[in-house]
Write an enzyme that holds these catalytic residues in place. Structure first.
Site, PDB file in Angstrom:
ATOM      1  N   ARG A  73      21.390  25.072   4.991  1.00 52.86           N
ATOM      2  CA  ARG A  73      19.948  25.132   5.227  1.00 52.86           C
ATOM      3  C   ARG A  73      19.679  25.937   6.496  1.00 52.86           C
ATOM      4  NH1 ARG A  73      15.647  22.334   3.403  1.00 52.86           N
ATOM      5  NH2 ARG A  73      17.007  21.071   2.097  1.00 52.86           N
ATOM      6  N   SER A 142      29.618  20.843   9.793  1.00 57.38           N
ATOM      7  CA  SER A 142      30.063  19.464   9.560  1.00 57.38           C
ATOM      8  C   SER A 142      31.505  19.361   9.065  1.00 57.38           C
ATOM      9  CB  SER A 142      29.105  18.789   8.590  1.00 57.38           C
ATOM     10  OG  SER A 142      27.821  18.813   9.152  1.00 57.38           O
ATOM     11  N   ASP A 195      26.979  17.246  11.723  1.00 52.63           N
ATOM     12  CA  ASP A 195      25.808  16.567  11.157  1.00 52.63           C
ATOM     13  C   ASP A 195      25.541  15.208  11.806  1.00 52.63           C
ATOM     14  OD1 ASP A 195      28.102  15.559   9.987  1.00 52.63           O
ATOM     15  OD2 ASP A 195      27.384  15.697   7.928  1.00 52.63           O
TER      16      ASP A 195
END
Length: 466
Positions: A73, A142, A195
């Site tokens: 994203r 992540s 994350d």
């Protein structure tokens, strides 16, 4: 025969409170060992170099990039200080073509940079940046990284479905920065986080009592705020804030107290990383559906549980996924119609009896409850390490959780919360709050870019306009 297999499964997956307290105590010990020295524990306890979490007073335009699964994203946020907080935001999700997840690092980061270039190019032409100032971006990556500073870190290993060998041991910020420069994208990577750290930052932005950010999604991880003077392996001067966010990488935790079955052992042995990430393999969304599939296959082969069926789909690894078992687990129709549909749709098993469907739900419940209760033990370990597990401590302790497993699997999240209350006791549970994270890790990355901006204190700085 089938009843006996289920009874054995229930017994082997049992998680009484006494066992969970042992798991929590052992994880807290592993946390201390990991803070003592590099490589001192299976739980890596990596320094994040985030020593300033966002306060809500930051102002300006910042970008976030969130890479941690099959999508990434890109986003931007306009921070308006105390009054407006996040005044405006835009984001775009992009699917990563499967071949890039096992190709070369230059291909993967080149693809990401090209999408970021499109995102920046599509911006409103009214955006203006004061002369000489670069856009700044927080990068949520992540996967296990050994950080050297707030904006540099080498990849320790890939997890989940990624396997790009030439990136291991390399600085992922440098890879991204180089790829962006090739695309003509003039953005400075101000922070590298994962994350869990992003979830912590996004939640702390709104609530100063947040002590940890936790992920229960495809994988699992946790980050929490530690006192810098409690980290023996932290070299040099202690940060001004006196705090340091620790990226636990707790998915690799192992204890002899973990209730592991033959199906879990077989899954581990056949995985990409045998002997590693055992806690993650028991508690995260990537594996729960697969564990259930293995139990159902064993049952079908041993006892003709489903009658005469074609086992092709039931024998296919990862064909039954966690969203499928969640749908079956939450089926409240009197004849378990959704269970029947899912068995037929996903595994090609038709014409099941109500008794069979009830037993399928029971198996799912055993596996999901074990996961949720072990997840709660992890949260209890953080409270224990911070000394927030005793009745003397009345501090409000907020744990923010993100990830599809926690967000969408209601029985998992409910069981996790009730189990944590059971472990900390009725009195303390009044001051321990578990909540779904308000902001995703991408927003958290942009917020950490703001709190660690190279232009110093961004509070009240109107230079960057939206």
């Amino acid at each position: 025969m089938a009843e006996q297999v289920v009874a054995d499964l229930r017994e082997r997956c049992a998680t009484p409170a006494s066992l969970l307290r042992d798991v929590a105590a052992e994880m807290a010990d592993e946390m201390r060992a990991g803070l003592e020295k590099e490589g001192g524990s299976r739980v890596k306890m990596l320094l994040s170099y985030v020593d300033k979490l966002p306060t809500g007073r930051e102002e300006g335009l910042f970008y976030g990039l969130d890479l941690g699964g099959t999508n990434f994203r890109v986003l931007k946020v306009q921070l308006g200080g105390n009054d407006k907080r996040i005044a405006n935001r835009e984001s775009r999700a992009v699917a990563i073509p499967p071949h890039l997840m096992s190709g070369s690092s230059s291909e993967l980061f080149g693809f990401i940079a090209s999408e970021l270039a499109k995102f920046v190019a599509d911006e409103d032409k009214g955006n203006s940046f004061s002369s000489g100032k670069k856009r700044e971006l927080g990068f949520t990556f992540s996967f296990p990284v050994r950080q050297h500073s707030i904006a540099s870190g080498t990849l320790v290993k890939w997890t989940k479905a990624f396997c790009i060998e030439d990136a291991v041991g390399e600085d992922v910020v440098l890879k991204l920065q180089t790829a962006m420069e090739k695309q003509g994208v003039d953005i400075h990577v101000a922070a590298l986080i994962n994350d869990a750290v992003g979830t912590l930052a996004g939640a702390r932005y709104y609530d100063e009592d947040v002590i940890a950010g936790v992920i229960f999604g495809t994988g699992t991880n946790a980050a929490y705020v530690e006192k810098a003077n409690a980290i023996p392996k932290l070299e040099g001067e202690l940060p001004e804030s006196g705090d340091m966010v620790i990226n636990m990488e707790w998915g690799n935790f192992y204890s002899c107290h973990l209730p592991v079955t033959e199906c879990d052992q077989a899954l581990d042995k056949e995985s990409l990383n045998p002997g590693e990430q055992i806690y993650e393999k028991l508690t995260s969304g990537m594996y729960l559906g697969e564990i259930v599939r293995r139990v159902l296959l064993k049952l079908s082969l041993q006892s003709a549980f489903f009658g005469e069926i074609d086992h092709t789909k039931l024998k296919t690894h990862f064909h039954l996924r966690t969203p499928h078992i969640s749908a079956m687990h939450h089926d409240e129709t009197p004849d378990l119609k959704i269970v029947a549909e899912k068995l037929e749709e996903t595994l090609g098993i038709a014409g099941t009896s109500l008794e069979t469907r009830k037993m399928v739900v029971e198996i799912i419940d055993i596996i999901a409850r074990r996961a949720a209760r072990l997840a709660a033990a992890g949260l209890a370990a953080i409270l224990k390490k911070l000394g927030r597990d005793g009745s003397i401590d009345k501090h409000r302790s907020v744990i923010a959780i993100d990830g599809g497993l926690f967000e969408h699997y209601a029985k998992f999240s409910k069981c996790l919360e009730t189990t944590l209350s059971e472990l900390v006791g009725e009195e303390l549970s009044k001051s321990v709050v578990v909540k779904h994270a308000d902001e995703g890790p991408g927003i958290g990355a942009a917020l950490i870019a703001a709190s660690h901006s190279q232009y110093g204190n961004v509070e009240g700085n109107p230079d960057v306009k939206y």
